[in-house]
Design a protein around this motif. Structure first.
Motif, short mmCIF file in Angstrom:
data_model
loop_
_atom_site.label_atom_id
_atom_site.label_comp_id
_atom_site.label_asym_id
_atom_site.label_seq_id
_atom_site.Cartn_x
_atom_site.Cartn_y
_atom_site.Cartn_z
N THR A 100 0.84 -1.20 0.00
CA THR A 100 0.00 0.00 0.00
C THR A 100 0.88 1.25 0.00
O THR A 100 2.10 1.15 0.07
CB THR A 100 -0.93 0.02 1.23
N GLY A 101 0.24 2.41 -0.07
CA GLY A 101 0.97 3.66 -0.05
C GLY A 101 1.69 3.96 -1.34
O GLY A 101 2.77 4.55 -1.35
N VAL A 140 -12.15 0.83 -4.00
CA VAL A 140 -12.74 2.10 -3.58
C VAL A 140 -13.80 1.80 -2.53
O VAL A 140 -14.68 0.94 -2.76
CB VAL A 140 -13.36 2.82 -4.80
N PRO A 141 -13.75 2.44 -1.36
CA PRO A 141 -14.66 2.08 -0.26
C PRO A 141 -16.13 1.99 -0.64
O PRO A 141 -16.83 1.07 -0.18
CB PRO A 141 -14.41 3.21 0.76
N GLU A 227 -9.57 0.57 -13.74
CA GLU A 227 -9.68 2.01 -13.51
C GLU A 227 -9.40 2.22 -12.03
O GLU A 227 -10.09 1.67 -11.17
CB GLU A 227 -11.07 2.53 -13.86
N LEU A 228 -8.36 2.98 -11.74
CA LEU A 228 -7.98 3.27 -10.37
C LEU A 228 -8.33 4.71 -10.01
O LEU A 228 -8.17 5.62 -10.83
CB LEU A 228 -6.48 3.06 -10.16
N HIS A 229 -8.82 4.92 -8.80
CA HIS A 229 -9.09 6.26 -8.27
C HIS A 229 -8.17 6.54 -7.09
O HIS A 229 -7.83 5.61 -6.34
CB HIS A 229 -10.55 6.37 -7.82
N GLY A 233 -5.29 8.50 0.20
CA GLY A 233 -3.84 8.42 0.13
C GLY A 233 -3.27 7.23 -0.62
O GLY A 233 -2.09 6.91 -0.47
N ASP A 234 -4.08 6.60 -1.45
CA ASP A 234 -3.56 5.48 -2.24
C ASP A 234 -4.46 5.28 -3.46
O ASP A 234 -5.57 5.81 -3.52
CB ASP A 234 -3.53 4.20 -1.42
#
Length: 275
Positions: A100-101, A140-141, A227-229, A233-234
């Protein structure tokens, strides 16, 4: 280890419920059923299931600028080598065993996509508790519950039975269950510092290793597009799709025995991917 509008639902999806999630199970007659045509008919079921599970593991989750000035895109070499080393250190933090991060850069998004492909294609996805932890880490939450609902249906007792697993997804005594995805390379089609679309070319392994296994470990090749959002912070997955190939011509290597495969899987750990 696979679309409609971002916020809409695809009424053509036959499995997996709502959203952009698409679950392909044995008997789903489409292009995935044609994978690995060269295999013997007697292994057709495990072939289909193998492709299916690698798809499930990277299930269809329901888009430019360049990197930050300190890591300009031309530092990575010509366009024909989009995943050449940059010298940037890998991430050094983890959540639920997943890197992560990732940096808020193009290369950071590419690293995240590769690491997430590994997580989604792992044997950990076959356990409900561990699967939930993975989704909470990389999705994504606002989309986690939708993914969870679809995957809980996909990782079913009939699927486990077809793979030769116990009803809870664990391996029978004396057998080693293998489910691994290895990214070969990544490329970003679109990039902003809030949303990016990337593709990851992968190879995968799936099956049971052991003397009594009737579902030997087989390999496959596929490309997954995410597709990343940028969230909390990540980079997190918002949507995901998958297609077969490109697959190279098989080599002339001797096929390993079940014992050799089991020892290799147990002896060689996974990697953290970073540009």
């Amino acid at each position: 280890m696979n679309p409609g509008d971002e916020q809409g639902y695809d009424t053509d999806e036959r499995y997996g419920g709502t959203g952009q999630t698409r679950t392909r199970l044995p008997g789903d007659e489409d292009t995935y059923d044609t994978a690995r045509r060269s295999m013997r008919p007697s292994r057709s079921l495990i072939t289909v299931v193998g492709v299916v599970v690698l798809l499930i593991a990277a299930i269809a989750f329901a888009n430019q600028n360049t990197d930050a000035p300190t890591t300009p895109s031309d530092a990575r070499g010509p366009a024909t080598s989009p995943t050449s080393p940059t010298g940037t250190k890998p991430v050094d933090t983890q959540a639920s065993g997943i890197p992560t991060g990732h940096p808020r850069t193009k290369q950071g998004a590419e690293s995240a996509a590769a690491n997430y492909a590994v997580a989604l294609g792992s044997a950990d996805m076959f356990g409900e508790e561990r699967r939930s932890q993975i989704l909470e880490t990389i999705i994504v939450p606002s989309e986690v519950q939708r993914f969870r609902d679809s995957l809980d249906k996909a990782y079913s007792k009939p699927l486990f039975q077809n793979l030769g697993l116990r009803e809870d997804g664990s391996s029978p005594d004396g057998l080693t269950f293998v489910s691994r995805t290895t990214p070969i390379g990544t490329t970003a089609a679109k990039y902003t510092d809030t949303k990016t679309t990337l593709s990851v070319w992968c190879s995968g392994l799936l099956g049971l290793a052991g003397e009594t296994s009737i579902n030997p470990v087989t390999s496959s090749w596929f490309t997954i597009t995410m597709e990343l959002h940028w969230v909390d912070g990540d980079w997190k997955i918002f949507t995901h799709s998958q297609k077969d190939g490109p697959a190279p011509v098989p080599g002339d290597e001797r096929a390993a025995t079940s014992e050799e495969i089991a020892k290799a899987v147990e002896g060689y750990g996974g990697l953290t991917y970073a540009r």
